[in-house]
Design an enzyme around this catalytic site. Sequence first.
Site, PDB file in Angstrom:
ATOM      1  N   MET A 127      -4.531  -7.043  -6.484  1.00 44.09           N
ATOM      2  CA  MET A 127      -3.486  -8.490  -7.086  1.00 44.09           C
ATOM      3  C   MET A 127      -5.746  -9.811  -7.532  1.00 44.09           C
ATOM      4  O   MET A 127      -4.688 -10.446  -7.404  1.00 44.09           O
ATOM      5  CB  MET A 127      -2.553  -9.437  -6.457  1.00 44.09           C
ATOM      6  CG  MET A 127      -1.911  -8.521  -6.120  1.00 44.09           C
ATOM      7  SD  MET A 127      -1.005  -7.855  -7.248  1.00 44.09           S
ATOM      8  CE  MET A 127       0.326  -8.702  -7.848  1.00 44.09           C
ATOM      9  N   ARG A 128      -6.778  -9.176  -8.391  1.00 47.01           N
ATOM     10  CA  ARG A 128      -7.613 -10.028  -8.174  1.00 47.01           C
ATOM     11  C   ARG A 128      -7.599  -9.245  -9.616  1.00 47.01           C
ATOM     12  O   ARG A 128      -8.032  -8.108 -10.150  1.00 47.01           O
ATOM     13  CB  ARG A 128      -8.698 -10.101  -7.198  1.00 47.01           C
ATOM     14  CG  ARG A 128      -8.507  -9.891  -5.483  1.00 47.01           C
ATOM     15  CD  ARG A 128      -9.587 -10.174  -5.165  1.00 47.01           C
ATOM     16  NE  ARG A 128      -9.469 -11.602  -5.233  1.00 47.01           N
ATOM     17  CZ  ARG A 128      -9.438 -12.952  -4.983  1.00 47.01           C
ATOM     18  NH1 ARG A 128      -8.399 -13.070  -3.634  1.00 47.01           N
ATOM     19  NH2 ARG A 128      -9.700 -14.355  -4.927  1.00 47.01           N
ATOM     20  N   LEU A 129      -8.202 -10.596 -10.639  1.00 48.43           N
ATOM     21  CA  LEU A 129      -8.853 -10.116 -11.678  1.00 48.43           C
ATOM     22  C   LEU A 129     -10.548  -9.496 -11.131  1.00 48.43           C
ATOM     23  O   LEU A 129     -11.111  -9.561 -10.716  1.00 48.43           O
ATOM     24  CB  LEU A 129      -9.210 -11.468 -12.738  1.00 48.43           C
ATOM     25  CG  LEU A 129      -7.596 -12.159 -13.471  1.00 48.43           C
ATOM     26  CD1 LEU A 129      -7.447 -13.012 -13.578  1.00 48.43           C
ATOM     27  CD2 LEU A 129      -6.906 -11.516 -14.117  1.00 48.43           C
ATOM     28  N   ILE A 130     -11.094  -8.663 -12.361  1.00 47.60           N
ATOM     29  CA  ILE A 130     -11.988  -8.125 -11.513  1.00 47.60           C
ATOM     30  C   ILE A 130     -12.762  -8.292 -13.068  1.00 47.60           C
ATOM     31  O   ILE A 130     -12.433  -8.890 -14.392  1.00 47.60           O
ATOM     32  CB  ILE A 130     -12.457  -6.426 -11.588  1.00 47.60           C
ATOM     33  CG1 ILE A 130     -11.535  -6.160 -12.408  1.00 47.60           C
ATOM     34  CG2 ILE A 130     -11.616  -5.993 -10.378  1.00 47.60           C
ATOM     35  CD1 ILE A 130     -11.723  -4.717 -12.184  1.00 47.60           C
ATOM     36  N   GLY A 185       0.500  -1.468   0.214  1.00 47.05           N
ATOM     37  CA  GLY A 185      -0.119  -0.020  -0.219  1.00 47.05           C
ATOM     38  C   GLY A 185       0.724   1.205   0.023  1.00 47.05           C
ATOM     39  O   GLY A 185       0.402   2.456   0.036  1.00 47.05           O
ATOM     40  N   SER A 186       2.343   1.124  -0.839  1.00 45.60           N
ATOM     41  CA  SER A 186       2.894   2.584  -0.752  1.00 45.60           C
ATOM     42  C   SER A 186       1.967   3.500  -1.391  1.00 45.60           C
ATOM     43  O   SER A 186       2.352   4.822  -1.458  1.00 45.60           O
ATOM     44  CB  SER A 186       4.143   2.091  -1.431  1.00 45.60           C
ATOM     45  OG  SER A 186       4.064   1.966  -2.426  1.00 45.60           O
ATOM     46  N   ASN A 187       1.441   2.989  -2.494  1.00 48.13           N
ATOM     47  CA  ASN A 187       0.558   3.687  -3.491  1.00 48.13           C
ATOM     48  C   ASN A 187      -0.874   4.147  -2.402  1.00 48.13           C
ATOM     49  O   ASN A 187      -0.739   5.698  -2.993  1.00 48.13           O
ATOM     50  CB  ASN A 187       0.082   3.072  -4.257  1.00 48.13           C
ATOM     51  CG  ASN A 187       1.223   3.495  -5.780  1.00 48.13           C
ATOM     52  OD1 ASN A 187       1.634   4.337  -5.879  1.00 48.13           O
ATOM     53  ND2 ASN A 187       2.229   2.116  -6.039  1.00 48.13           N
ATOM     54  N   ASN A 203      -6.301   2.193 -13.510  1.00 50.63           N
ATOM     55  CA  ASN A 203      -5.672   1.334 -12.356  1.00 50.63           C
ATOM     56  C   ASN A 203      -3.500   1.647 -12.631  1.00 50.63           C
ATOM     57  O   ASN A 203      -3.449   2.456 -13.885  1.00 50.63           O
ATOM     58  CB  ASN A 203      -5.019  -0.245 -13.312  1.00 50.63           C
ATOM     59  CG  ASN A 203      -3.839  -0.841 -12.979  1.00 50.63           C
ATOM     60  OD1 ASN A 203      -4.380  -1.764 -11.947  1.00 50.63           O
ATOM     61  ND2 ASN A 203      -3.587  -2.136 -13.844  1.00 50.63           N
ATOM     62  N   HIS A 224       0.176   0.329 -13.502  1.00 48.98           N
ATOM     63  CA  HIS A 224       0.608  -0.770 -13.189  1.00 48.98           C
ATOM     64  C   HIS A 224       2.798  -0.118 -13.767  1.00 48.98           C
ATOM     65  O   HIS A 224       2.750   1.117 -14.754  1.00 48.98           O
ATOM     66  CB  HIS A 224       0.577  -0.709 -14.671  1.00 48.98           C
ATOM     67  CG  HIS A 224       0.740  -2.137 -14.949  1.00 48.98           C
ATOM     68  ND1 HIS A 224       0.641  -3.437 -14.430  1.00 48.98           N
ATOM     69  CD2 HIS A 224       2.206  -2.281 -16.687  1.00 48.98           C
ATOM     70  CE1 HIS A 224       1.426  -4.257 -15.558  1.00 48.98           C
ATOM     71  NE2 HIS A 224       2.449  -3.842 -16.185  1.00 48.98           N
TER      72      HIS A 224
HETATM   73  C1  GRF Z   1       2.342  -1.051  -7.427  1.00 46.73           C
HETATM   74  O1  GRF Z   1       3.874  -1.585  -8.081  1.00 46.73           O
HETATM   75  C2  GRF Z   1       1.875  -0.909  -8.900  1.00 46.73           C
HETATM   76  O2  GRF Z   1       2.026  -0.878  -9.913  1.00 46.73           O
HETATM   77  C3  GRF Z   1       1.052  -2.169  -8.747  1.00 46.73           C
HETATM   78  O3  GRF Z   1       1.619  -3.231  -7.974  1.00 46.73           O
HETATM   79  C4  GRF Z   1       2.177  -2.252  -6.843  1.00 46.73           C
HETATM   80  C5  GRF Z   1       1.526  -1.955  -5.637  1.00 46.73           C
HETATM   81  O4  GRF Z   1       3.120  -1.312  -4.722  1.00 46.73           O
HETATM   82  N1  GRF Z   1      -0.346  -2.460  -9.791  1.00 46.73           N
HETATM   83  P1  GRF Z   1       1.956  -0.577  -3.259  1.00 46.73           P
HETATM   84  O5  GRF Z   1       1.274  -1.779  -2.352  1.00 46.73           O
HETATM   85  O6  GRF Z   1       0.848   0.671  -3.546  1.00 46.73           O
HETATM   86  O7  GRF Z   1       3.402  -0.474  -2.637  1.00 46.73           O
END
Ligand code: GRF
Length: 204
Positions: free
Chosen positions: A92-95, A14-16, A109, A111
Amino acid sequence: MEKLRLAVFASGNGSNFQAIVDAVQDGRLHAEVALLVCDKPQAKVVERARQAGVPVFVFEAKQYARREDYEVEIVRQLEASGVELIVLAGYMRLITSVLVEPWYGRMINIHPALLPAFPGVNGIGQALAYGVKVTGVTVHFVDGGMDSGPIIAQTAVVVRDDDTAESLAVRMHAAEHELLVGVLAAFSERRVLLEGRKVSVRAQ
Ligand code: GRF
């Protein structure tokens, strides 16, 4: 202008998510994180949300017979929270069409590659294994395919000869946080326009 009401979907660190919360708290982003949706009760992102006072909907896929069943519940939660935009950030799930159809154009999303190169899991590892000299980050609308929706914004990250997955990931994450917050600021100011596969982001 009203604050943009966001839901973030995440499965792990969850760093984002944290970058979004921090930007909201510092006043760089005129938004409210109205909901975290997470499929892993033990994930670090759940703890981050609790600390930030963000409401959490956490579920375990194995408790539902089909993917559609938990998505129906998620859609209900999104509506109840008045969410306007969904951000998939390491979910990390398909929707399925249960989410994609009603939310197309309102779900994005992030990526870790320059799409359409290296879709799917482990974008960083795929880029390193291929030997590209430049990779990067993409923010795109979510459609029914795998990382295939219209591209909103991209940023490049140079791959160094001595990079490992870990060293590259550090710069990739920094690029992700900056790009994502910038894109969300554009959404919050209603500057993003989707027409077919073309997305334009009006200047401030
Ligand atoms: C990120 O690299 C994002 O691009 C990908 O999953 C990772 C999530 O990282 N979809 P975080 O959990 O936000 O640290």
